[in-house]
Design an enzyme around this catalytic site. Structure first.
Site: not given
Ligand SMILES: *Cc1c(COP(=O)(O)O)cnc(C)c1O
Length: 400
Positions: A6, A224, A251
């Site tokens: 990013y 999700d 995660k």
């Protein structure tokens, strides 16, 4: 040469170099000790280098670190799968592993499509999703997402034809089902808390209505919970309150100690693949699915979560953050929101946060604002003093 995420490589500032990480702290090469207020992209829920997780990984590594799941299996994956089946709500018992959250989302979307293809309902090719959704960076995950800052590249393909994005409002939900139900295979959501799309929080009544509509029209509901799972919203899983047909975890699954993810299907979805026909099988198999070291880490992480009274810890974090930020205002702040282990100070424009990372760094806090979000997603082992320090640093930014 490392190509960083990013970031415009030409203009990005040099990243801080970490030489050690313990508990809630990162130690940098230039001698700074920083509270990690974002848990390394929200995953390190028990802190860095958690001794029991590290030991479980080492023990597994002494035996072997990896064997494939194609034609082979092992204790670590069997033990984790039994634990998940037992621990997760309802009949979410069927665990399909992969190496990252994005891939686990791809698997969920493939499952939802093929569930209907297996039944001969080949017109159900569309997915309902939310505006500001984020489900990962792979292609189908990007397509169901709605995050201009990351995904404007998709515009090169022209308008989306297979995904409908709606806001978290019940009238929009009802209208979408009324218009599109015959073509939908699933509705995918980040339940209660939309993370990378801007730390947006919404009400459980929206999900309760979604469950009803999915049942009424035979559409699969996919949660999700890559970001929201393991207590982040204050619930262990949002799936404990509203039961989805497919649940995606990532995660914090391994306590953030090593990458791994899982797509967990309920009985109905699993049964849609279970038949005498080879073409009804799920044709997917990431090389590192069910990695033994990752499974050992995940099993130990769940044990810690169970034994450590984590929901109480998260409640405490929530109440301290609320107390510390209560009544704090500034013309540049649009809203301050707290939910479970997540604090977001939303500002009026991204420029307001330019320079905050360096400001926090000088004060012993690592943070990484994005869009208009100044946020904290702390490790649950954080002390009150450390949490207050994070809040004080945020407030000091607006009072400087
Ligand atoms: C981070 C995230 C993903 C992607 O997970 P990766 O492991 O980065 O591929 C998917 N969904 C949500 C909600 C996330 O927050």
């Amino acid at each position: 040469m490392i190509w960083y995420p990013y970031a415009q490589m030409k203009t990005m500032k040099a990243p801080y170099k970490v030489v050690d990480a313990q508990g809630v702290y990162l130690y940098t090469e230039d001698g700074h000790k920083l509270i990690d207020s974002v848990s390394s992209w929200w995953c390190v829920i028990h802190g860095y280098c958690q001794p029991d997780i590290t030991a479980a990984m080492q023990e597994q590594m002494q035996r072997f670190s990896h064997v494939m799941l194609g034609g082979l299996t092992h204790d670590a994956v069997e033990r984790l799968s039994a634990k998940l089946a037992d621990w997760l709500p309802g009949d979410l018992d069927y665990c399909f592993y992969s190496d990252s959250g994005s891939v686990a989302v791809e698997v969920a979307l493939k499952m939802a499509l093929q569930y209907y293809v297996n039944r001969g309902e080949t017109q159900r090719t569309k997915v309902l999703a939310l505006t500001h959704a984020y489900h990962g960076d792979t292609f189908k995950a990007m397509e169901v997402g709605d995050d201009e800052d990351y995904h404007f590249i998709l515009e090169a393909y022209g308008p989306k034809t297979r995904v409908i994005n709606i806001p978290t409002e019940i009238p929009a939900l009802e209208e979408a089902f009324a218009r599109h139900h015959a073509e939908l295979n699933c509705f995918i959501v980040e339940p209660l808390l939309q993370g990378a799309g801007g730390m947006r929080m919404y009400d459980i009544s929206f999900l309760q209505r979604a469950r009803e509509l999915c049942d009424e029209y035979g559409v699969l509901l996919v949660f999700d919970e890559v970001a929201t799972g393991f207590g982040r919203t204050g619930h262990r899983f949002v799936a404990d309150v509203v039961l989805p047909d497919i649940l995606v975890l990532g995660k914090a699954l391994t306590g953030g100690h090593i990458g791994h993810a899982v797509t967990v299907a309920g009985k109905k979805v699993y049964s849609g693949f279970y038949s005498d026909s080879p073409t009804h099988a799920l044709m997917h198999g990431p090389t590192f699915m069910g990695n033994a070291v990752a499974c050992a880490a995940a099993y130990q992480s769940i044990r810690l979560f169970e034994e450590g009274n984590y929901l109480e810890k998260i409640k405490r974090i929530e109440s301290i953050m609320k107390r510390e930020m209560h009544g704090f205002t500034d013309p540049r702040i649009r809203e301050i929101r707290v939910m479970g282990g997540c604090l977001c100070v939303e500002v009026t424009e991204p420029g307001v946060l330019a320079g905050f990372q360096e400001f926090a760094y000088e004060r012993g806090v690592f943070n990484r604002p994005f869009l208009c979000c100044l946020y904290a997603m702390v490790p649950y082992i954080i002390t009150e003093d450390e949490l207050v320090k994070i809040c004080d640093t945020m407030k000091a930014w607006f009072r400087r």
